[in-house]
Design an enzyme around this catalytic site. Structure first.
Site, mmCIF file in Angstrom:
data_model
loop_
_atom_site.group_PDB
_atom_site.id
_atom_site.type_symbol
_atom_site.label_atom_id
_atom_site.label_comp_id
_atom_site.label_asym_id
_atom_site.label_seq_id
_atom_site.Cartn_x
_atom_site.Cartn_y
_atom_site.Cartn_z
ATOM 1 N N GLY A 257 0.832 -1.204 0.000
ATOM 2 C CA GLY A 257 0.000 0.000 0.000
ATOM 3 C C GLY A 257 0.861 1.246 0.000
ATOM 4 O O GLY A 257 2.050 1.193 -0.319
ATOM 5 N N THR B 37 2.901 4.689 1.350
ATOM 6 C CA THR B 37 3.948 4.872 2.365
ATOM 7 C C THR B 37 3.367 5.337 3.702
ATOM 8 O O THR B 37 3.806 4.891 4.767
ATOM 9 C CB THR B 37 5.007 5.879 1.849
ATOM 10 O OG1 THR B 37 5.514 5.360 0.609
ATOM 11 C CG2 THR B 37 6.152 6.053 2.817
ATOM 12 N N GLY C 70 1.820 2.505 5.391
ATOM 13 C CA GLY C 70 2.944 1.608 5.702
ATOM 14 C C GLY C 70 3.582 1.968 7.038
ATOM 15 O O GLY C 70 3.960 1.097 7.821
ATOM 16 N N GLU D 19 5.620 -3.283 1.101
ATOM 17 C CA GLU D 19 5.730 -3.010 -0.341
ATOM 18 C C GLU D 19 5.006 -1.693 -0.578
ATOM 19 O O GLU D 19 3.775 -1.655 -0.664
ATOM 20 C CB GLU D 19 5.071 -4.158 -1.137
ATOM 21 C CG GLU D 19 5.802 -5.482 -1.022
ATOM 22 C CD GLU D 19 7.093 -5.535 -1.845
ATOM 23 O OE1 GLU D 19 7.259 -4.706 -2.757
ATOM 24 O OE2 GLU D 19 7.931 -6.402 -1.566
ATOM 25 N N CYS E 208 2.109 0.460 -8.933
ATOM 26 C CA CYS E 208 3.156 0.988 -8.041
ATOM 27 C C CYS E 208 4.461 1.223 -8.769
ATOM 28 O O CYS E 208 5.234 2.101 -8.390
ATOM 29 C CB CYS E 208 3.374 0.039 -6.873
ATOM 30 S SG CYS E 208 3.818 -1.612 -7.407
HETATM 31 P P1 NAD Z 1 -3.426 2.193 1.019
HETATM 32 O O1 NAD Z 1 -2.186 2.367 1.797
HETATM 33 O O2 NAD Z 1 -4.445 3.269 1.026
HETATM 34 O O3 NAD Z 1 -4.207 0.848 1.442
HETATM 35 C C1 NAD Z 1 -3.558 -0.387 1.594
HETATM 36 C C2 NAD Z 1 -4.254 -1.203 2.653
HETATM 37 O O4 NAD Z 1 -4.201 -0.513 3.894
HETATM 38 C C3 NAD Z 1 -5.732 -1.490 2.382
HETATM 39 O O5 NAD Z 1 -5.976 -2.862 2.611
HETATM 40 C C4 NAD Z 1 -6.468 -0.611 3.369
HETATM 41 O O6 NAD Z 1 -7.662 -1.198 3.830
HETATM 42 C C5 NAD Z 1 -5.494 -0.479 4.517
HETATM 43 N N1 NAD Z 1 -5.648 0.803 5.217
HETATM 44 C C6 NAD Z 1 -6.100 1.977 4.703
HETATM 45 N N2 NAD Z 1 -6.100 2.941 5.647
HETATM 46 C C7 NAD Z 1 -5.649 2.368 6.788
HETATM 47 C C8 NAD Z 1 -5.416 2.845 8.121
HETATM 48 N N3 NAD Z 1 -5.642 4.101 8.467
HETATM 49 N N4 NAD Z 1 -4.929 1.964 9.023
HETATM 50 C C9 NAD Z 1 -4.671 0.702 8.681
HETATM 51 N N5 NAD Z 1 -4.872 0.189 7.436
HETATM 52 C C10 NAD Z 1 -5.357 1.001 6.504
HETATM 53 O O7 NAD Z 1 -2.895 1.875 -0.451
HETATM 54 P P2 NAD Z 1 -3.747 1.708 -1.737
HETATM 55 O O8 NAD Z 1 -4.436 3.017 -2.013
HETATM 56 O O9 NAD Z 1 -4.558 0.459 -1.665
HETATM 57 O O10 NAD Z 1 -2.612 1.472 -2.840
HETATM 58 C C11 NAD Z 1 -1.926 2.521 -3.429
HETATM 59 C C12 NAD Z 1 -0.519 2.641 -2.885
HETATM 60 O O11 NAD Z 1 0.078 1.380 -2.754
HETATM 61 C C13 NAD Z 1 0.402 3.412 -3.819
HETATM 62 O O12 NAD Z 1 1.245 4.244 -3.072
HETATM 63 C C14 NAD Z 1 1.215 2.328 -4.486
HETATM 64 O O13 NAD Z 1 2.470 2.750 -4.968
HETATM 65 C C15 NAD Z 1 1.337 1.340 -3.393
HETATM 66 N N6 NAD Z 1 1.562 0.029 -3.960
HETATM 67 C C16 NAD Z 1 2.782 -0.564 -3.793
HETATM 68 C C17 NAD Z 1 3.027 -1.805 -4.353
HETATM 69 C C18 NAD Z 1 4.349 -2.506 -4.232
HETATM 70 O O14 NAD Z 1 4.413 -3.680 -4.573
HETATM 71 N N7 NAD Z 1 5.396 -1.874 -3.746
HETATM 72 C C19 NAD Z 1 2.013 -2.430 -5.074
HETATM 73 C C20 NAD Z 1 0.788 -1.795 -5.210
HETATM 74 C C21 NAD Z 1 0.570 -0.572 -4.637
#
Ligand code: NAD
Length: 515
Positions: A199, A201, A204, A221, A255
């Site tokens: 997800g 940063t 993360g 990731e 990503c």
């Molecule tokens: P996100 O961080 O919004 O969500 C990821 C996960 O976190 C989801 O399952 C969500 O339910 C959970 N989440 C959301 N808010 C939360 C909170 N406050 N507390 C705990 N958990 C929470 O990311 P996204 O919008 O799903 O994806 C987009 C981002 O992910 C981009 O920055 C992208 O670059 C990155 N990404 C990285 C990779 C990689 O392999 N490095 C792959 C895909 C996406």
């Protein structure tokens, strides 16, 4: 349920109970035997093979993905990866026998691949099946119980996973929890033995903080701005095709999508001319009508991207239109972009491609390393106009004009201000340029003269560094990620061995010291 799945089981939604159940299964030793792992992985493979249409349909609902992109990037990818895990697992689980020295001549020195215990896998919405289920197969291969948390934003895919996984996998040891931030927050209060998060940063960091409380190891990731450097020697037609493909697949919601281009003005002009021709061939005169171009996941992300297009109106060289009702953003290329432009502040994660003109590889390197408003910006160019440009149009604390001899030393001083990208793309026929860039930049990975394809090389671990992530997976590295290397020295009671080691016992005499 509209995905052609009958007899769905009730959702397992009590978070604490679910984790407790998975832990109980792990503690009972359910997940450790290789036979169980292989059976589960074969069931998962059957799940993919029997539900290909349902997966493609769920991806179409969430992202209006074309069948080709869904098969290539998720379904076939998952199937091939899983077949490889199943094929290699019995080899991978074998204990390693590392080299040993003379003192351990009579002993066994072994590294065991231990499961961690209960793993939590949290997925993102942009590749809602691949990025969730690939780590899940790694967790099972490693002998762990696993809690799966799909992204709530890809609703059809989340429903597919929640309904289908319980029909194919062991319900005590592999449990799906649906939900968004609230459920994830609840999950993160539980004790896990490994957390694998994909997800943004910022989230993360929340996951990492939660993991610290139990000293739980993590793979993060994450995202970031992955730059592309194109030099004047690159084949412009091939380069443009490869960059556009990596950028516009899944409507830029990838990503590792090329985030922005660094090249000379001359190359910028050639790139734009080639792009117009290629996009016309790929998506026709009205890309909104093309069945091959995906949509933005939801209205919130659409508005974010619309605002970026609106803020860049005077720099649009290609595209620039959008349609909120259809969550459609046209493939848009921006030219003559500078570091302070809004588009350069955060990861774009959509079909907008800015080009930042630079004079040469040195400037490109500096730009990559010194993003995020550094304290000092070092400009290395013999051209006065480049000095002026950087002085006037960047937001650093100060600008320092230097010669190239000082370059490497100066570069070291700004190391602490970098946001390291997930991938760095370089297009060049020059080995000198490549080695300059390899040696002087830091990124999760690199791909030279193409975009995205490094992901498909099984032997290359995939992951970020710094703000783009911690840890890596793919191929054997996925198995290694979900197992702890337990080092073990096995001695015996042989009198010879005991005699050899007797010098360690008191009373100590200097005669036993060998320095
Ligand atoms: P996100 O961080 O919004 O969500 C990821 C996960 O976190 C989801 O399952 C969500 O339910 C959970 N989440 C959301 N808010 C939360 C909170 N406050 N507390 C705990 N958990 C929470 O990311 P996204 O919008 O799903 O994806 C987009 C981002 O992910 C981009 O920055 C992208 O670059 C990155 N990404 C990285 C990779 C990689 O392999 N490095 C792959 C895909 C996406």
């Amino acid at each position: 349920m509209t995905l052609g799945i009958a007899n769905s089981k009730p959702k397992q939604q009590n978070v604490a109970e679910a984790v407790e159940k998975a832990r109980d299964a792990y503690n009972r030793g359910v997940t450790r035997p290789v036979k169980w792992r292989l059976q589960q992985l074969k069931n998962l493979l059957r799940m993919y093979e029997e539900n290909q249409n349902a997966m493609i349909e769920a991806l179409r609902k969430d992202l209006r993905r074309s069948k080709m992109e869904s098969v290539m990037l998720e379904v076939a990818y998952l199937i091939n990866d899983l077949k490889s895990i199943i094929h290699h697992l019995e080899d991978w689980v074998k204990p390693e026998k590392p080299e040993k020295g003379f003192v351990n001549m009579l002993d066994d020195v072994v590294i065991y691949h231990d499961p961690y215990g209960v793993a939590l896998v949290i997925g993102s919405w942009n590749y809602p099946l691949q990025l969730l289920l690939l780590p899940v197969s790694g967790a099972i291969a490693g002998g762990n119980a696993v809690i799966i948390k799909p992204s709530e934003l890809a609703t059809a895919c989340a429903a597919f996973v929640a309904e289908t996984v319980p029909k194919y996998l062991d319900n005590d040891a592999v449990i799906v929890i649906e939900g968004g931030p609230q459920e994830t927050t609840e999950l993160l209060k539980q004790k896990f033995d490994y957390i694998f998060f994909t997800g943004g940063t910022s989230i993360g960091k929340i996951v990492y903080e939660a993991a610290v409380k139990n000293l739980t190891p993590v793979t993060l990731e994450l995202g970031g701005k992955s730059p592309v450097y194109i030099d004047n020697t690159a084949d412009i037609m091939i380069t443009t095709k490869r960059v556009l493909w990596g950028k516009f697949i899944n409507a830029g919601q990838t990503c590792i999508a090329p985030d922005y281009i660094l090249c000379t003005k001359e190359t910028q002009d050639k790139f734009v001319a080639a792009a117009k021709k290629i996009l016309q061939e790929w998506y026709g005169p009205d890309p909104q009508k093309s069945p091959d171009f995906a949509r933005i996941i939801n209205s919130r992300h659409f508005s974010r991207l619309q605002a970026l297009v609106d803020a860049s109106k005077d720099k649009i060289a290609v595209g620039g239109s959008y349609d909120a009702n259809d969550k459609f953003i046209e493939l848009t290329i921006l030219t003559n972009v500078v570091a302070s432009d809004k588009i350069m502040q955060d990861e774009i994660f959509g079909p907008i491609l800015p080009i930042v003109p630079v004079e040469n590889a040195y400037e490109a390197i500096k730009f990559i390393n010194e993003r995020d408003h550094p304290l000092v910006l070092y400009v290395f160019s013999k051209q006065k106009n480049i000095h002026t440009l950087f002085t006037e149009q960047t937001q650093s604390g100060s600008v320092n004009i230097n010669d190239t001899i000082m370059f490497y030393a100066e570069l070291q001083t700004v190391v602490g201000f970098r946001e390291k990208p997930l991938v760095l793309y370089v297009f060049s026929k020059s080995d000198k340029v490549l080695s300059q860039i390899v040696d002087n930049t830091s990124s999760g990975g690199m791909c030279v003269n193409d975009t995205m394809m490094h992901l498909a090389v099984e032997s290359l671990p995939f992951g970020g560094v710094g703000a783009s992530g911690i840890g890596a997976y793919h191929g054997k590295k996925t198995f290694e990620t979900f197992t702890h290397k337990k080092s073990c020295l096995i001695k015996n009671f042989s009198p010879i061995g005991e005699k050899l080691a007797s010098g360690r016992y008191p009373p100590y005499t200097d005669g036993n010291l060998k320095m």
